[in-house]
Each structure stands twice: as structure tokens, then as C-alpha cells.
Write a protein that holds these residues in place. Structure first.
Motif, mmCIF file in Angstrom:
data_model
loop_
_atom_site.group_PDB
_atom_site.id
_atom_site.type_symbol
_atom_site.label_atom_id
_atom_site.label_comp_id
_atom_site.label_asym_id
_atom_site.label_seq_id
_atom_site.Cartn_x
_atom_site.Cartn_y
_atom_site.Cartn_z
ATOM 1 N N LEU A 17 0.821 -1.205 0.000
ATOM 2 C CA LEU A 17 0.000 0.000 0.000
ATOM 3 C C LEU A 17 0.858 1.259 0.000
ATOM 4 C CD1 LEU A 17 -2.931 0.891 -0.017
ATOM 5 C CD2 LEU A 17 -2.916 0.854 2.480
ATOM 6 N N ALA A 18 1.959 1.232 0.738
ATOM 7 C CA ALA A 18 2.859 2.394 0.748
ATOM 8 C C ALA A 18 3.402 2.667 -0.649
ATOM 9 C CB ALA A 18 3.998 2.144 1.736
ATOM 10 N N ALA A 19 3.782 1.611 -1.360
ATOM 11 C CA ALA A 19 4.295 1.786 -2.715
ATOM 12 C C ALA A 19 3.204 2.256 -3.667
ATOM 13 C CB ALA A 19 4.907 0.475 -3.210
ATOM 14 N N ARG A 20 2.026 1.720 -3.526
ATOM 15 C CA ARG A 20 0.928 2.081 -4.438
ATOM 16 C C ARG A 20 0.506 3.536 -4.266
ATOM 17 N NH1 ARG A 20 -4.590 2.276 -5.235
ATOM 18 N NH2 ARG A 20 -5.361 1.165 -7.084
ATOM 19 N N LEU A 21 0.465 4.000 -3.007
ATOM 20 C CA LEU A 21 -0.005 5.357 -2.741
ATOM 21 C C LEU A 21 1.139 6.373 -2.670
ATOM 22 C CD1 LEU A 21 -2.721 4.644 -0.012
ATOM 23 C CD2 LEU A 21 -2.987 4.772 -2.491
#
Length: 529
Positions: A508-512
Motif C-alpha cells: 500500500l505504501a508503494a501504491r499510494l
């Protein structure tokens, strides 16, 4: 506990608290298990928890039905009567009413006569290959049948079987002596209670069919007519050879208005029984016409109902389920589960698909490594997951979801997550190319194409988390959108198994494009009581 006949609030939390209190009294022995069985014989069709709620709100209730059911029986709920509140399947509550709250036509009484009931029990035992002795009473025969019906390896099988026998005999109109059980009942819970009710429903349906086995008679009719229609050639062209069709016992419902109904009437079945079984509509018209017919079996192997597939280009829905009956409850059954039970017990990984042809396609392609079951167009339910858990070790095998690869299939997979989140093992999803379903993939690419799709799964939770983020944050063009996406996604992660959290934080950190520490902080907030 509420007073006799008083109305309950519609707040589900109040009802759940009341049910929890009653369940605790069962568990510690304050209420004996035989007390619950007596109420289950009257109200068990509403499930373990609702049986407790009905007994708590109206102790003397004998016959509880909805307003519409009383109307259909020729009786009216008297004006001003307060409903007994039960929990509805889709959430919320709904009212039901005891016969004492109604007026109208007299109700038919259960068929009297222990001798007639003994004959039915003995005939069913003989059909199942069980010994029948002249000195057996109805309770002994019912207990033997219930033991035979119980899934292999069921915990406390004898306790369950004695409970099932009592409930069934009471429903048949006898007054069996309450069996003795250990106290306190530290084993009494909703899982065991619902198991008793499910097996009692199956056994009762077998015993009350007026001339043996109505569903099996219908299945034989469909199988005998399969050569007369388009089904064998169509399925063979799709990659399902004649031997496969025979193994899965696929049939054909003729196009005539009442071919099946007239056949069953000729065997001695009544039109009322055929309609009640979901095989005909009121007014004398077959439910299934000009369709390929797939039998859905209960856990014991008996035919519980059917799903019919229309020919390509035909009218009506592509797949047609029969209506819910005492034996066929669409939200509790999975097509192919009985057929796959042996491979599942040996360690095959369960594959959840949508339609019966998809299940057969996976069965053809995957050999013994996978075993498919189909929801048949019904949204995945906790009851279906529980049925699957009884057939295999979900903690070890996990579950593979292989719904259609188009947008609708992905949406269906996301909607299935609330029910599948309770699976203790890994829940993966197979990405089917080009929006195809397994049956289409078999037709166009052969067995190797289906096997390749099953061997490259991804986590279903990835799909669910990404969907939540996309819905809340859209194209993520602002910090506010990223924060909305983050909070929506961590709410999903917080409800998942803790073992999934670390991986989802990194994803999620990478996606956002936000720091992992921020995702972790939001996750801790979402997971806090």
C-alpha cells in the motif's frame, strides 16, 4: 430475558446480546441441551441463534412463521400483535409470529402413528444399507440414520446423531423421550447446533417424501432424456466428452410445458409435493424447460436441487436455480462439493468458481491437485465456507478463487471477501486471461490453459485492498485523495488475518507513494478497539 409475548427492539445488537446470554446458559448447564432440542424441533428452520431468540421472547411458541407464510396457510396475524424479532440473513431483523397470534383456517396435523413412521425409517435405513432389526424402535433407527448421514470425522458425532434423531422424530409427530447429555454443555455452540439442524433437515426431507425420493426420480428423468436434446453435442463441442457428461450425470429438461410434472404424477407423487420441491410452478408448469440439468447434492450425497443452463441464444437467464426448499438452500450448498469430497480429504486445494461447467472444467484440467466447487450464481456465504471447511483442512490448503476474469468477475471476487476473510489459510485468486471463465478457457485453450491459470495465483486480499483504495481515492491526484484511499484500504487490512498485515503495508505504501510508517500508524488506529 423479555416477558412473554413482548416485542423486541429492532436493534440487532440487543438481539445478539440476548442470544449470547442464552448460549452462555446452555454452555454452563443452566439450560440443558435437551431444552434447546425441544425448541429446535419447533423452530429449527430459523437456525441455532434464532431458535434461542424465539424461545427467549415467547417460551410457549409452537409454530412460528412470517406474516406472508401465515397468509399462504390461510391464516391472518391478528391486529396489534407484536412480532417476535429474529435476525435476518442479509443483516437487520425481521418479525415472525406464533400460531397463537393468528386466526383462520385450521392447520393440518402431523401424520399420527408410530407404526407408519417406523416403516419410513426402516425403508430409509434399508435404502442406505443399514441393518434393521424387528425390535428396533423409531429412536434407534433414527439414531442409526443420523450417524450414517454425519460427515466422516465429525466431532462428537454420537451426540450430534442423538440430537438429530430427537429433532426429526419430534417433527414427525412423535414424542420421543429427551436424550440425556453431559452437563455442563461446554460443547454447545452455534456450529454444533447448526450442524444438528442441517442434518435434521436432510433426514426429515428424506423421510417425508410421500413415495420415496422425489428429487432422485426427477434426476433419473433428466438423465433418461439427455439423448433427446441438444445437450450432449453442445457439451462435447465445448470440450466435455460423453464420458465426462456421464460421470457428472448431466441431464436434460425437455422443452414441454409439463413433461416432468406428468412423469412424476404418474409415479404417484402429488402435484403439491412436486411444487414444494421446486420442480414445478403453481398452476402446473415445469420449472426447468429446454435446459442442461446439473444436480446439486447435499453433504450426504442425496440430490438436493438442480441448476439448469439454457442453450446459447435461448430465452431466460443463462443459469436457473430452483427455489429454496426444505432440502435445497442455495446459500448453504456448493455444486461439486460432494463429488470432490474424496480429493479434498486427500489434500487437493479447493477452487471456488461460479458455474457448474467451470467446476467440471477445473476438474478435467487440474487432476488431483485442485478440486472445484461452484456457487452457481449465488453470492458466497459463510454457510458455504463452513461446508467447505467440513470437507477439507482450509488452514493447510487455503482457497483459490477462479471467478470470471472480466470486470464483473473481479467485482464478484471483491464482494466475496467478507465471507472468505474467515478462511484460516491463504486465499488466492487466479487471473483468467481475456475475461474468460474456466469453461471458456478449456474450450479455447484446452486443459493446459486452465492449469496455467491455476498455477499463477495472486492474493485475493491484494485485489480487495486495491479496490477499496481506488474507490475512495480515485486517480490519487491530491494528498486528500491519498489519505482517503489509505484509510479505506487499511480498514480492509485491519479486518484480515494479522499475518497479512506486513506485506499489505509495503504494497500500500508503494501504491499510494506514502511512507510505510504512515500506513502502519493508520493501520494501528483502524485496528484499535
Amino acid at each position: 430475558m423479555t416477558s412473554e409475548g413482548s416485542a423486541m427492539p429492532e436493534d440487532t445488537s440487543v438481539l445478539r446480546d440476548l442470544a449470547g446470554h442464552q448460549a452462555a446458559r446452555l454452555h454452563d448447564g443452566t439450560l440443558p441441551w435437551a431444552w434447546w432440542l425441544e425448541h429446535a424441533a419447533r423452530h429449527g428452520r430459523y437456525g441455532f441463534t434464532n431458535t434461542l431468540l424465539i424461545a427467549a421472547q415467547w417460551r410457549a411458541a409452537t409454530d412460528v412463521r412470517s406474516y406472508a407464510e401465515w397468509q399462504a396457510a390461510g391464516r391472518q396475524v391478528r391486529r396489534g400483535e407484536a412480532g417476535i424479532r429474529v435476525l435476518a440473513r442479509g443483516g437487520g431483523t425481521r418479525p415472525v409470529f406464533d400460531v397463537a397470534q393468528t386466526a383462520g383456517l385450521p392447520l393440518p396435523r402431523p401424520e399420527p402413528g408410530e407404526a407408519r413412521i417406523w416403516e419410513r425409517l426402516a425403508a430409509e435405513a434399508a435404502r442406505c444399507g443399514l441393518p434393521v432389526r424387528a425390535d428396533d424402535g423409531p429412536d434407534a433407527l433414527a439414531h442409526r440414520l443420523a450417524l450414517d448421514l454425519a460427515p466422516r470425522g465429525l466431532p462428537r458425532a454420537d451426540l450430534v446423531a442423538r440430537s438429530v434423531a430427537f429433532v426429526v422424530l419430534a417433527r414427525l409427530g412423535l414424542e420421543p423421550p429427551p436424550p440425556a447429555f453431559p452437563s455442563p454443555a461446554d460443547w454447545a455452540d452455534d456450529r454444533l447446533g447448526d450442524t444438528v439442524l442441517r442434518l435434521a433437515r436432510i433426514l426429515h426431507a428424506r423421510l417425508t417424501d410421500p413415495s420415496g425420493d422425489l428429487m432422485s426420480a426427477a434426476h433419473r428423468f433428466f438423465r433418461a432424456r439427455v439423448r433427446d436434446g441438444w445437450v450432449p453435442g453442445y457439451l462435447a463441442e465445448r470440450g466435455f466428452a460423453r464420458g465426462v457428461q456421464r460421470r457428472w450425470q448431466i441431464g436434460y429438461a425437455p422443452a414441454g410445458r409439463r413433461d416432468l410434472l406428468d412423469h412424476l404424477l404418474g409415479l404417484g407423487h402429488t402435484e403439491q409435493a412436486v411444487v414444494a420441491a421446486g420442480l414445478a410452478r403453481p398452476g402446473g408448469r415445469d420449472t426447468f424447460r429446454d435446459r442442461a440439468m446439473f444436480a446439486i447434492r447435499a453433504e450426504g450425497g442425496a440430490v438436493a436441487g438442480f441448476i439448469g443452463r439454457r442453450r446459447d441464444g435461448g430465452t431466460g437467464p443463462k443459469y436457473l436455480n430452483g427455489p429454496n426448499t426444505s432440502l435445497f438452500r442455495k446459500g448453504e450448498l456448493l455444486y461439486g462439493l460432494h463429488e470432490a469430497s474424496g480429493r479434498l480429504a486427500e489434500g487437493a486445494r479447493p477452487v471456488l468458481v461460479e458455474g457448474p461447467l467451470d467446476a467440471i472444467a477445473v476438474d478435467l484440467a487440474a487432476a488431483r491437485g485442485h478440486a472445484a466447487v461452484a456457487t452457481c450464481g449465488v453470492a458466497v456465504t459463510p454457510a458455504q465456507v463452513a461446508a467447505l471447511a467440513r470437507a477439507c483442512d482450509l488452514e493447510r490448503a487455503g482457497l483459490l478463487v477462479a471467478l470470471d476474469g472480466d470486470a464483473a468477475g473481479r467485482s464478484a471476487a471483491v464482494r466475496a471477501w467478507p465471507a472468505l476473510a474467515a478462511v484460516p489459510g491463504p486465499v488466492d485468486t487466479a487471473v483468467l486471461p481475456g475475461g474468460r471463465d474456466p469453461a471458456q478457457l478449456l474450450h479455447e485453450g484446452g486443459r493446459a490453459a486452465v492449469r496455467a491459470a491455476l498455477r499463477s495465483p495472486g492474493r485475493l486480499l491484494d485485489l480487495v485492498v486495491d479496490d477499496a483504495a481506488s474507490r475512495a481515492g480515485g486517480p490519487l491526484q491530491t494528498n486528500e485523495a491519498r489519505l482517503s484511499a489509505l484509510r479505506a484500504a487499511v480498514a480492509v487490512i485491519a479486518a484480515a488475518r494479522p499475518a497479512e498485515a506486513a506485506r499489505q503495508v509495503v504494497r500500500l505504501a508503494a501504491r499510494l507513494d506514502v511512507p510505510p510508517a504512515l500506513v502502519t500508524a493508520e493501520l494501528l488506529t483502524a485496528a484499535a478497539p
